[in-house]
Enzyme design. Structure first.
Site, short mmCIF file in Angstrom:
data_model
loop_
_atom_site.label_atom_id
_atom_site.label_comp_id
_atom_site.label_asym_id
_atom_site.label_seq_id
_atom_site.Cartn_x
_atom_site.Cartn_y
_atom_site.Cartn_z
N ARG A 39 62.50 -58.07 -6.38
CA ARG A 39 62.00 -58.59 -7.75
C ARG A 39 62.87 -59.26 -8.29
NH1 ARG A 39 56.36 -55.07 -8.87
NH2 ARG A 39 55.18 -56.27 -7.45
N LYS A 200 39.47 -49.72 4.54
CA LYS A 200 38.07 -49.73 4.13
C LYS A 200 37.45 -51.23 3.78
CE LYS A 200 37.72 -45.29 2.05
NZ LYS A 200 37.49 -44.41 0.84
N GLY A 357 49.32 -55.45 -0.50
CA GLY A 357 49.29 -53.91 -0.40
C GLY A 357 50.47 -53.67 0.91
N GLY A 380 48.09 -57.18 -6.07
CA GLY A 380 46.77 -57.49 -6.51
C GLY A 380 46.75 -59.00 -6.67
P1 AMP Z 1 44.45 -51.54 2.98
O1 AMP Z 1 45.28 -50.76 2.05
O2 AMP Z 1 43.26 -51.67 2.87
O3 AMP Z 1 45.14 -52.60 3.55
O4 AMP Z 1 44.87 -50.25 4.26
C1 AMP Z 1 46.07 -49.80 4.76
C2 AMP Z 1 45.67 -48.51 5.39
O5 AMP Z 1 44.56 -48.69 6.35
C3 AMP Z 1 46.73 -48.04 5.96
O6 AMP Z 1 47.42 -46.94 5.43
C4 AMP Z 1 46.38 -47.71 7.36
O7 AMP Z 1 47.17 -46.59 8.02
C5 AMP Z 1 45.08 -47.41 7.55
N1 AMP Z 1 44.23 -48.09 8.49
C6 AMP Z 1 44.23 -48.91 9.17
N2 AMP Z 1 43.34 -48.81 10.73
C7 AMP Z 1 42.84 -47.62 10.33
C8 AMP Z 1 42.03 -46.61 11.21
N3 AMP Z 1 41.60 -47.16 12.23
N4 AMP Z 1 41.72 -45.38 10.69
C9 AMP Z 1 41.96 -45.05 9.44
N5 AMP Z 1 43.07 -45.60 8.71
C10 AMP Z 1 43.42 -46.63 9.11
#
Ligand code: AMP
Length: 399
Positions: A39, A200, A357, A380
């Site tokens: 940054r 999620k 992220g 964000g």
């Molecule tokens: P996000 O912050 O929503 O982009 O999520 C990223 C996280 O999703 C990472 O830490 C990954 O380990 C997790 N992730 C991705 N695929 C899976 C999966 N099939 N089961 C559990 N966690 C997952």
């Protein structure tokens, strides 16, 4: 994108001027030292331009979450020497972002000098976008430059309120970000593929709803794909899944069909019985997952299908890993797909923009960070932009 740019100004506009620059120096620290200076580096082109044109650069930034209190551990004082080392010039520090302490320090500046002001979030008015605080900060300068895209999704006194009192421009880093984002989703060359992975669905509903209306293909991966598979009646065993969102997943799929956006779900999956690195694994079809197994990555057929779509596309926008990439071997699909995209980018066949992220660390892990057209380090702000939301700090710079 029609916004006012710093590079539209000349020495005649800038020499001797006090230019307030909003940077994002909310850098990660470890044991009192800056552990990643990305940054700080991002601000260098703007600061070098101001120096070359004889302006005085007065920097505003937040750091951490002091919640309107003076928190010595969240002082920006320690950042000034690190910035000075990168710039090759002494960077002075003033222990306030408004009032006489800041004014005194500014009165001692020569043309070309750089001064860092104290954490804007030491005032509660910063996050409340208090016009009085914005006015007092604006009183320190002649012009305002916002170079902090990563803070532009918040209407705060130093990102939005201040623009009401001073002529305001996008710095080089901000402009670079906006130009790439515009190419990726604002006015992209089609066909366009969005790859959305991560844990999620619940955290990415707005994003999916916005994308199905804009892109030609939407590849859904990671844990969130499990909810979509489950919405098709597939038993995903012990996988991460949000049963309360099955109807939402169906609605998103229906909206995609209506908009002629093709949704790509994993065609094969890598499953394990334990959520840890290197457990026994097998690859199977999504409807072959046993009740004691969980899906932790997409399989090779899925990656091949995704790569074939990439070949047809001109633009890719990517957020989120395709599997639990922090653990081997569940990084395989993310790494293979990232390499395929990086290669097409290098061949000049497509524009690939990624961010938000964990995406940055996933793509760094894949070793393709330099191959993509652009990787945004804004978390964000990148996601809100992908959700189609107006970013107040950017709107304030529009012509
Ligand atoms: P996000 O912050 O929503 O982009 O999520 C990223 C996280 O999703 C990472 O830490 C990954 O380990 C997790 N992730 C991705 N695929 C899976 C999966 N099939 N089961 C559990 N966690 C997952």
């Amino acid at each position: 994108m029609a916004f006012k740019r710093l590079d539209g100004l000349s020495t005649a506009d800038l020499a001797g001027k006090e230019v307030l620059v909003r940077v994002d120096f909310n850098v990660p620290m470890q044991d009192g030292a800056i552990s990643d200076d990305t940054r700080l580096r991002a601000a260098l082109p703007t600061l070098e331009f101001l120096r070359a044109n004889g302006a005085k650069a007065i920097l505003l930034s937040h750091f951490g979450r002091p919640k309107g209190q003076i928190e010595p551990s969240m002082s920006l004082a320690k950042v000034a020497p690190a910035l000075g080392a990168l710039l090759g010039q002494n960077v002075k520090f003033a222990a306030d972002c408004k009032g006489h302490i800041a004014q005194n320090a500014i009165s001692q500046m020569q043309n070309g000098d750089v001064l860092l002001l104290e954490n804007t979030r030491f005032y509660a008015g910063e996050e409340k976008n208090d016009p009085q605080l914005a006015k007092e900060m604006a009183a320190l300068g002649d012009l305002y430059v916002n170079d902090a895209f990563s803070a532009a999704h918040r209407a705060h006194a130093s990102t939005e309120g201040i623009t009401k009192f001073l002529p305001s421009f996008a710095g080089f880093s901000m402009a670079r970000e906006l130009d790439h984002l515009d190419k990726a989703l604002g006015s992209p060359t089609r066909p366009i593929l969005a790859i959305v992975g991560g844990a999620k669905v619940s955290s990415k509903i707005d994003l999916l709803e916005n994308l199905v209306a804009k892109v030609d293909y939407l590849a859904i991966g990671g844990g969130m794909a499990n909810t979509f598979l489950a919405s098709l009646g597939i038993n995903v065993g012990k996988s991460l899944c949000e049963p309360e969102l099955l109807a939402k997943a169906k609605a998103i799929s229906a909206a995609a069909a209506k908009n002629k956006c093709t949704i790509l779900l994993p065609q094969d999956v890598v499953v394990a019985k334990e959520f840890r690195a290197d457990p026994p694994v097998r690859t199977c079809l999504p409807n072959e997952v046993a009740s004691d197994e969980m899906i932790l990555d997409a399989g090779p057929k899925s990656v091949a299908a995704l790569s074939a779509i990439m070949e047809k596309c001109k633009t890719i926008i990517w957020n989120g890993p395709l599997g639990a990439f922090e653990m081997t071997p569940f990084d395989a699909a993310t790494v293979a797909a990232a390499k395929a995209a990086g290669k097409l980018c290098q061949a000049g066949q497509l524009i690939a923009v990624a961010g938000g992220g964990d995406t940055v660390s996933a793509l760094n892990h894949a070793g393709v960070a330099d191959e993509f057209s652009f990787i945004s380090t804004a978390g964000g702000a990148f996601l809100e932009w992908m959700e189609g939301k107006a970013l107040p700090g950017v709107t304030a710079l529009e012509k």
